[in-house]
Design a protein around this motif. Structure first.
Motif, PDB file in Angstrom:
ATOM      1  N   THR A 163     -22.812 -18.880  23.557  1.00  0.00           N
ATOM      2  CA  THR A 163     -21.928 -19.331  24.623  1.00  0.00           C
ATOM      3  C   THR A 163     -21.203 -18.150  25.244  1.00  0.00           C
ATOM      4  OG1 THR A 163     -21.588 -21.458  23.501  1.00  0.00           O
ATOM      5  CG2 THR A 163     -19.980 -20.838  25.186  1.00  0.00           C
ATOM      6  N   ASP A 164     -21.284 -18.012  26.550  1.00  0.00           N
ATOM      7  CA  ASP A 164     -20.592 -16.923  27.239  1.00  0.00           C
ATOM      8  C   ASP A 164     -19.101 -16.964  26.925  1.00  0.00           C
ATOM      9  OD1 ASP A 164     -22.908 -16.057  28.417  1.00  0.00           O
ATOM     10  OD2 ASP A 164     -22.574 -17.082  30.329  1.00  0.00           O
ATOM     11  N   GLY A 165     -18.548 -15.816  26.557  1.00  0.00           N
ATOM     12  CA  GLY A 165     -17.120 -15.720  26.276  1.00  0.00           C
ATOM     13  C   GLY A 165     -16.767 -15.879  24.815  1.00  0.00           C
ATOM     14  N   ILE A 166     -17.675 -16.441  24.017  1.00  0.00           N
ATOM     15  CA  ILE A 166     -17.421 -16.568  22.578  1.00  0.00           C
ATOM     16  C   ILE A 166     -17.920 -15.288  21.903  1.00  0.00           C
ATOM     17  CG2 ILE A 166     -17.873 -17.865  20.469  1.00  0.00           C
ATOM     18  CD1 ILE A 166     -16.133 -19.340  22.521  1.00  0.00           C
ATOM     19  N   ASP A 167     -16.997 -14.483  21.425  1.00  0.00           N
ATOM     20  CA  ASP A 167     -17.324 -13.189  20.841  1.00  0.00           C
ATOM     21  C   ASP A 167     -17.681 -13.277  19.364  1.00  0.00           C
ATOM     22  OD1 ASP A 167     -16.629 -12.053  23.312  1.00  0.00           O
ATOM     23  OD2 ASP A 167     -14.539 -11.802  22.699  1.00  0.00           O
ATOM     24  N   LYS A 168     -17.169 -14.306  18.706  1.00  0.00           N
ATOM     25  CA  LYS A 168     -17.343 -14.351  17.252  1.00  0.00           C
ATOM     26  C   LYS A 168     -17.465 -15.801  16.784  1.00  0.00           C
ATOM     27  CE  LYS A 168     -14.928 -11.496  14.799  1.00  0.00           C
ATOM     28  NZ  LYS A 168     -13.802 -10.837  14.060  1.00  0.00           N
ATOM     29  N   VAL A 169     -18.511 -16.065  16.002  1.00  0.00           N
ATOM     30  CA  VAL A 169     -18.691 -17.367  15.351  1.00  0.00           C
ATOM     31  C   VAL A 169     -18.719 -17.119  13.850  1.00  0.00           C
ATOM     32  CG1 VAL A 169     -20.149 -19.401  15.059  1.00  0.00           C
ATOM     33  CG2 VAL A 169     -19.982 -18.301  17.299  1.00  0.00           C
ATOM     34  N   VAL A 170     -17.811 -17.762  13.139  1.00  0.00           N
ATOM     35  CA  VAL A 170     -17.695 -17.586  11.696  1.00  0.00           C
ATOM     36  C   VAL A 170     -17.705 -18.957  11.038  1.00  0.00           C
ATOM     37  CG1 VAL A 170     -16.478 -15.384  11.861  1.00  0.00           C
ATOM     38  CG2 VAL A 170     -15.181 -17.502  11.905  1.00  0.00           C
TER      39      VAL A 170
ATOM     40  N   ALA B  58     -21.025 -14.251  12.384  1.00  0.00           N
ATOM     41  CA  ALA B  58     -20.327 -12.955  12.389  1.00  0.00           C
ATOM     42  C   ALA B  58     -19.387 -12.795  11.211  1.00  0.00           C
ATOM     43  CB  ALA B  58     -19.548 -12.792  13.690  1.00  0.00           C
ATOM     44  N   GLY B  59     -19.257 -13.793  10.378  1.00  0.00           N
ATOM     45  CA  GLY B  59     -18.381 -13.701   9.225  1.00  0.00           C
ATOM     46  C   GLY B  59     -18.450 -14.979   8.417  1.00  0.00           C
ATOM     47  N   ILE B  60     -18.260 -14.854   7.112  1.00  0.00           N
ATOM     48  CA  ILE B  60     -18.332 -16.002   6.214  1.00  0.00           C
ATOM     49  C   ILE B  60     -17.102 -16.014   5.315  1.00  0.00           C
ATOM     50  CG2 ILE B  60     -19.639 -17.136   4.378  1.00  0.00           C
ATOM     51  CD1 ILE B  60     -22.149 -15.743   5.419  1.00  0.00           C
ATOM     52  N   ASN B  61     -16.416 -17.142   5.278  1.00  0.00           N
ATOM     53  CA  ASN B  61     -15.334 -17.373   4.325  1.00  0.00           C
ATOM     54  C   ASN B  61     -15.852 -18.301   3.232  1.00  0.00           C
ATOM     55  OD1 ASN B  61     -13.861 -16.011   6.264  1.00  0.00           O
ATOM     56  ND2 ASN B  61     -12.085 -17.347   6.114  1.00  0.00           N
ATOM     57  N   VAL B  62     -15.684 -17.895   1.988  1.00  0.00           N
ATOM     58  CA  VAL B  62     -16.182 -18.664   0.859  1.00  0.00           C
ATOM     59  C   VAL B  62     -15.020 -19.031  -0.052  1.00  0.00           C
ATOM     60  CG1 VAL B  62     -17.884 -18.746  -0.991  1.00  0.00           C
ATOM     61  CG2 VAL B  62     -18.276 -17.254   0.970  1.00  0.00           C
ATOM     62  N   SER B  63     -14.965 -20.279  -0.460  1.00  0.00           N
ATOM     63  CA  SER B  63     -13.897 -20.734  -1.353  1.00  0.00           C
ATOM     64  C   SER B  63     -14.271 -20.445  -2.798  1.00  0.00           C
ATOM     65  CB  SER B  63     -13.654 -22.236  -1.161  1.00  0.00           C
ATOM     66  OG  SER B  63     -13.231 -22.511   0.153  1.00  0.00           O
ATOM     67  N   ILE B  64     -13.501 -19.564  -3.449  1.00  0.00           N
ATOM     68  CA  ILE B  64     -13.692 -19.255  -4.867  1.00  0.00           C
ATOM     69  C   ILE B  64     -12.310 -19.208  -5.506  1.00  0.00           C
ATOM     70  CG2 ILE B  64     -14.576 -17.625  -6.564  1.00  0.00           C
ATOM     71  CD1 ILE B  64     -16.522 -16.582  -4.488  1.00  0.00           C
ATOM     72  N   ASP B  65     -11.980 -20.204  -6.284  1.00  0.00           N
ATOM     73  CA  ASP B  65     -10.635 -20.310  -6.836  1.00  0.00           C
ATOM     74  C   ASP B  65     -10.488 -19.662  -8.209  1.00  0.00           C
ATOM     75  OD1 ASP B  65      -9.465 -21.776  -4.655  1.00  0.00           O
ATOM     76  OD2 ASP B  65     -10.672 -23.475  -5.303  1.00  0.00           O
ATOM     77  N   SER B  66     -11.592 -19.168  -8.758  1.00  0.00           N
ATOM     78  CA  SER B  66     -11.529 -18.415 -10.014  1.00  0.00           C
ATOM     79  C   SER B  66     -12.839 -17.672 -10.209  1.00  0.00           C
ATOM     80  CB  SER B  66     -11.281 -19.348 -11.205  1.00  0.00           C
ATOM     81  OG  SER B  66     -11.286 -18.603 -12.425  1.00  0.00           O
ATOM     82  N   LEU B  67     -12.766 -16.505 -10.867  1.00  0.00           N
ATOM     83  CA  LEU B  67     -13.970 -15.752 -11.232  1.00  0.00           C
ATOM     84  C   LEU B  67     -14.421 -16.085 -12.647  1.00  0.00           C
ATOM     85  CD1 LEU B  67     -13.019 -12.296  -9.692  1.00  0.00           C
ATOM     86  CD2 LEU B  67     -14.681 -13.945  -8.804  1.00  0.00           C
ATOM     87  N   ASP B  68     -13.708 -16.996 -13.288  1.00  0.00           N
ATOM     88  CA  ASP B  68     -14.092 -17.502 -14.599  1.00  0.00           C
ATOM     89  C   ASP B  68     -14.915 -18.779 -14.373  1.00  0.00           C
ATOM     90  OD1 ASP B  68     -13.802 -19.377 -16.926  1.00  0.00           O
ATOM     91  OD2 ASP B  68     -12.752 -17.672 -17.795  1.00  0.00           O
ATOM     92  N   ALA B  69     -16.154 -18.787 -14.819  1.00  0.00           N
ATOM     93  CA  ALA B  69     -17.057 -19.907 -14.530  1.00  0.00           C
ATOM     94  C   ALA B  69     -16.512 -21.238 -15.038  1.00  0.00           C
ATOM     95  CB  ALA B  69     -18.433 -19.634 -15.138  1.00  0.00           C
ATOM     96  N   ASN B  70     -15.868 -21.232 -16.201  1.00  0.00           N
ATOM     97  CA  ASN B  70     -15.342 -22.481 -16.751  1.00  0.00           C
ATOM     98  C   ASN B  70     -14.171 -23.003 -15.929  1.00  0.00           C
ATOM     99  OD1 ASN B  70     -17.175 -22.571 -18.918  1.00  0.00           O
ATOM    100  ND2 ASN B  70     -15.892 -21.223 -20.159  1.00  0.00           N
TER     101      ASN B  70
END
Length: 322
Positions: free
Chosen positions: A85-92, A113-125
């Motif tokens: 789309t003309d004028g849209i510089d970034k789609v995330v 152009a970018g990804i936000n990922v939800s990770i609430d802990s680096l502990d798998a459990n």
């Protein structure tokens, strides 16, 4: 340029394409997704109309949200339509990452152009106990793949008292060698989470002061950036962001509007109601749609009023993707 009566300008659209989510996060959908509303979600054609209209009103950034947006089979086509789309510089996009790393190539090719990922802990459990999904290993593999492809990655983490507050140091250690931006998000009260909020909310300000004492430095915020206060440190590959909706003057820098998956304009995440634009969107009447958006924007309130315990029509965050 879209501007409200308080002088705030809006460069940024958060566009929900589904309210369905396949995770059961304890702070959002502890009982899983409940189909309690109309599921006539915006079509690809309607999304194109929205993108063109907002672009003509000065919007330069679109974030695709859910629910979980990757549950839409036509997501690559949606990304491509918005990116072209003309004028849209970034789609995330904001995602729970459950399909990582299989879908990243398609998203990249489509123009993400970018990804936000939800990770609430680096502990798998702990991650599994929060989300109800044993997917942390696959999600982290997807994060690594996206970063290696040069796609900017941000990690969203909601810190909660008695749940994952001890994850803070683990995340800091991870950022020493991981080139992502980690955003700690204050738990927000919604219509269905009053008691959970009271038990588990952690304020972001003490975390900010801790970072500053440890040598982290504030980064200047761009015009289309989200609400996070971001920080960097010379000894860390990654950055840190803090989203503190209960902080003083949080709403002063508001630059984003929201469209729900059924075509309603939400002037705030915690507005009392969504304002229907579906007729104009479905008709492809971009002139009428521009006029209606501009008119409705004059009613945008100065604050979300969360600090007064008001949560508006937001039952849970999956309704609009935060």
């Amino acid at each position: 340029m879209l501007q409200d009566t308080h002088g705030r300008r809006f460069h940024y659209l958060r566009l929900s394409i589904t309210d369905v989510c396949n995770f059961r996060c304890n702070y959002c959908l502890p009982d899983g997704y409940q189909c309690d509303s109309d599921r006539d979600f915006l079509s690809l054609s309607e999304i194109k109309t929205i993108a063109r209209t907002f672009s003509s009103l000065g919007t330069s950034k679109i974030r695709l949200t859910g629910g979980e947006p990757s549950l839409r089979k036509d997501l690559p086509q949606i990304i491509e339509a918005c990116a072209r789309t003309d004028g849209i510089d970034k789609v995330v996009i904001t995602t729970n990452g459950y399909r990582f790393p299989d879908v990243i190539d398609d998203w990249h090719q489509a123009g993400i152009a970018g990804i936000n990922v939800s990770i609430d802990s680096l502990d798998a459990n702990v991650f599994n106990s929060i989300t109800g999904a044993d997917k942390l290993k696959a999600i982290l593999a997807g994060v690594d793949k996206a970063a290696a492809m040069g796609i900017p990655v941000k990690i969203n983490s909601v810190l909660m008292k008695g749940v994952n507050e001890s994850s803070l140091q683990q995340f800091l250690n991870w950022l020493q060698d991981t080139p992502v931006t980690l955003r700690f998000i204050e738990l927000m009260e919604t219509g269905l989470s009053h008691q959970f909020f009271k038990q588990h909310h952690i304020a972001g300000e003490p975390i900010k002061q801790r970072l500053l004492q440890q040598g982290w430095t504030r980064i200047v915020r761009g015009k289309s950036a989200g609400p996070a206060q971001e920080f960097h440190h010379p000894d860390y590959a990654g950055k840190i962001g803090l989203i503190m909706p209960y902080s003083k003057d949080f709403c002063d820098s508001c630059n984003r509007l929201r469209i729900s998956a059924t075509g309603k304009l939400h002037l705030c995440l915690f507005a009392e109601q969504g304002l229907s634009l579906r007729e104009e969107i479905a008709n492809g009447d971009e002139l009428a749609l521009r006029h209606k958006i501009s008119e409705l924007l004059t009613t945008k309130d100065i604050s979300h009023w969360l600090h007064e315990g008001k949560t508006g029509a937001t039952k849970h965050l999956a309704m609009l993707g935060g």
